[in-house]
Design a protein around this motif. Sequence first.
Motif, mmCIF file in Angstrom:
data_model
loop_
_atom_site.group_PDB
_atom_site.id
_atom_site.type_symbol
_atom_site.label_atom_id
_atom_site.label_comp_id
_atom_site.label_asym_id
_atom_site.label_seq_id
_atom_site.Cartn_x
_atom_site.Cartn_y
_atom_site.Cartn_z
ATOM 1 N N TYR A 225 40.065 25.599 27.969
ATOM 2 C CA TYR A 225 39.774 24.937 29.017
ATOM 3 C C TYR A 225 39.920 26.034 30.498
ATOM 4 O O TYR A 225 38.860 25.893 31.091
ATOM 5 C CB TYR A 225 40.594 23.717 29.618
ATOM 6 C CG TYR A 225 40.221 23.125 31.222
ATOM 7 C CD1 TYR A 225 38.965 22.265 31.193
ATOM 8 C CD2 TYR A 225 40.969 23.304 32.180
ATOM 9 C CE1 TYR A 225 38.796 21.915 32.446
ATOM 10 C CE2 TYR A 225 40.613 22.748 33.303
ATOM 11 C CZ TYR A 225 39.472 22.040 33.287
ATOM 12 O OH TYR A 225 39.119 21.601 34.821
ATOM 13 N N THR A 226 40.799 26.742 30.534
ATOM 14 C CA THR A 226 40.992 27.821 31.596
ATOM 15 C C THR A 226 39.894 28.933 31.180
ATOM 16 O O THR A 226 39.202 29.247 32.395
ATOM 17 C CB THR A 226 42.321 28.163 31.793
ATOM 18 O OG1 THR A 226 42.754 28.821 30.504
ATOM 19 C CG2 THR A 226 43.359 27.171 32.074
ATOM 20 N N ARG A 227 39.648 29.138 30.004
ATOM 21 C CA ARG A 227 38.715 30.197 29.833
ATOM 22 C C ARG A 227 37.385 29.687 30.146
ATOM 23 O O ARG A 227 36.482 30.689 30.856
ATOM 24 C CB ARG A 227 38.719 30.504 28.615
ATOM 25 C CG ARG A 227 40.082 31.486 28.263
ATOM 26 C CD ARG A 227 40.189 31.866 26.798
ATOM 27 N NE ARG A 227 40.980 30.954 26.143
ATOM 28 C CZ ARG A 227 40.664 30.699 24.651
ATOM 29 N NH1 ARG A 227 39.980 31.580 24.119
ATOM 30 N NH2 ARG A 227 41.543 29.879 24.218
ATOM 31 N N VAL A 228 36.818 28.529 29.784
ATOM 32 C CA VAL A 228 35.581 28.010 30.141
ATOM 33 C C VAL A 228 35.447 27.870 31.555
ATOM 34 O O VAL A 228 34.349 28.158 32.161
ATOM 35 C CB VAL A 228 35.256 26.700 29.302
ATOM 36 C CG1 VAL A 228 34.028 26.124 29.964
ATOM 37 C CG2 VAL A 228 35.205 26.878 27.930
ATOM 38 N N THR A 229 36.654 27.445 32.318
ATOM 39 C CA THR A 229 36.463 27.230 33.936
ATOM 40 C C THR A 229 36.274 28.601 34.346
ATOM 41 O O THR A 229 35.512 28.844 35.552
ATOM 42 C CB THR A 229 37.754 26.616 34.343
ATOM 43 O OG1 THR A 229 38.133 25.448 33.660
ATOM 44 C CG2 THR A 229 37.825 26.568 35.820
ATOM 45 N N GLY A 230 36.937 29.717 33.973
ATOM 46 C CA GLY A 230 36.685 31.037 34.192
ATOM 47 C C GLY A 230 35.400 31.586 34.264
ATOM 48 O O GLY A 230 34.596 32.129 35.010
ATOM 49 N N ILE B 19 32.675 29.558 34.147
ATOM 50 C CA ILE B 19 31.816 29.059 34.853
ATOM 51 C C ILE B 19 31.836 29.595 36.286
ATOM 52 O O ILE B 19 31.014 30.038 37.131
ATOM 53 C CB ILE B 19 32.154 27.457 34.831
ATOM 54 C CG1 ILE B 19 31.667 26.845 33.751
ATOM 55 C CG2 ILE B 19 31.242 26.765 36.143
ATOM 56 C CD1 ILE B 19 32.065 25.393 33.403
ATOM 57 N N LYS B 20 33.123 29.992 36.857
ATOM 58 C CA LYS B 20 33.479 30.473 38.133
ATOM 59 C C LYS B 20 32.784 31.675 38.232
ATOM 60 O O LYS B 20 32.394 32.430 39.375
ATOM 61 C CB LYS B 20 34.687 30.422 38.188
ATOM 62 C CG LYS B 20 35.466 29.236 38.852
ATOM 63 C CD LYS B 20 37.145 29.445 38.962
ATOM 64 C CE LYS B 20 37.824 27.757 39.277
ATOM 65 N NZ LYS B 20 39.044 27.971 39.468
ATOM 66 N N SER B 21 32.909 32.566 37.183
ATOM 67 C CA SER B 21 32.430 34.101 37.404
ATOM 68 C C SER B 21 30.810 34.008 37.261
ATOM 69 O O SER B 21 30.402 35.312 37.595
ATOM 70 C CB SER B 21 32.838 34.847 36.230
ATOM 71 O OG SER B 21 32.635 34.580 35.025
ATOM 72 N N GLY B 22 30.267 33.136 36.774
ATOM 73 C CA GLY B 22 28.791 33.010 36.539
ATOM 74 C C GLY B 22 28.310 33.500 35.271
ATOM 75 O O GLY B 22 27.177 33.509 35.208
ATOM 76 N N ALA B 23 29.098 33.746 34.445
ATOM 77 C CA ALA B 23 28.756 33.777 32.934
ATOM 78 C C ALA B 23 28.280 32.924 32.277
ATOM 79 O O ALA B 23 27.482 33.045 31.270
ATOM 80 C CB ALA B 23 30.169 34.634 32.231
ATOM 81 N N LEU B 24 28.702 31.715 32.732
ATOM 82 C CA LEU B 24 28.122 30.323 31.884
ATOM 83 C C LEU B 24 27.651 29.449 33.155
ATOM 84 O O LEU B 24 28.417 29.007 34.211
ATOM 85 C CB LEU B 24 29.363 29.690 31.034
ATOM 86 C CG LEU B 24 29.228 28.489 30.490
ATOM 87 C CD1 LEU B 24 28.223 28.532 29.497
ATOM 88 C CD2 LEU B 24 30.236 27.812 29.945
ATOM 89 N N LYS B 25 26.626 29.158 32.953
ATOM 90 C CA LYS B 25 26.010 28.044 34.095
ATOM 91 C C LYS B 25 26.588 26.528 33.859
ATOM 92 O O LYS B 25 26.935 26.246 32.945
ATOM 93 C CB LYS B 25 24.267 28.057 33.884
ATOM 94 C CG LYS B 25 23.604 29.230 34.008
ATOM 95 C CD LYS B 25 22.176 29.192 33.729
ATOM 96 C CE LYS B 25 21.434 30.228 33.869
ATOM 97 N NZ LYS B 25 20.046 30.175 33.538
ATOM 98 N N TRP B 26 26.442 26.208 35.138
ATOM 99 C CA TRP B 26 27.159 24.685 34.976
ATOM 100 C C TRP B 26 26.387 23.944 34.153
ATOM 101 O O TRP B 26 27.191 22.926 33.406
ATOM 102 C CB TRP B 26 27.314 24.124 36.478
ATOM 103 C CG TRP B 26 27.811 22.891 36.588
ATOM 104 C CD1 TRP B 26 27.033 21.820 36.961
ATOM 105 C CD2 TRP B 26 29.195 22.456 36.435
ATOM 106 N NE1 TRP B 26 28.024 20.528 36.876
ATOM 107 C CE2 TRP B 26 29.027 21.034 36.630
ATOM 108 C CE3 TRP B 26 30.263 22.945 36.187
ATOM 109 C CZ2 TRP B 26 30.131 20.201 36.577
ATOM 110 C CZ3 TRP B 26 31.557 22.337 36.227
ATOM 111 C CH2 TRP B 26 31.399 20.988 36.307
#
Length: 164
Positions: A13-18, A20-27
């Motif tokens: 969860y914290t890795r996916v949140t990171g 998303i926050k960094s922009g590497a994964l779109k919402w």
Amino acid sequence: MAQSRLEKIGTIYTRVTGLIKSGALKWEDRPLWYDIYEAFPPKEEPKFDRPAPNLPLKNIFYEEDKIRAVFHKNNKNVGTTNFLDSKHKTITQRFIQIYKTVEAQYDGTASDSQIYQEAIDLLKRDQESRKAEDEISLSSAFKEAQAQESRDKVKINVSDIFKE
């Protein structure tokens, strides 16, 4: 950056949140479970170093599990099983059924080894009789499958569709 990729540091969860926050994964591209996890977070965060709970294990053995265990212990090679064939019972299912009927006939007066031996003999006779009546070759099985397929097809007459 999306933090560390080690499973020992952080959770998924914290890795996916990171990410998303960094922009590497779109919402819009977040995993399906992400919204559920946010709505219903666990009581304790599932970390690598969390000790396992000390809960007693329940025995969930059924009566026929003992019979099945003895059968497979003494008969290592019982053949293959077609899981797509729901018409016929497996050898193990037939043995359990025979064992229970023999056990009911003796009504507790015979030992388990006597019941087992008689059930094995009955199973062998049952298999021999099935082989005699079920002599199916590959070609006959193929023809039967073709006949079933032709019965399942829907026949539509084109002239019936365009009638006015």
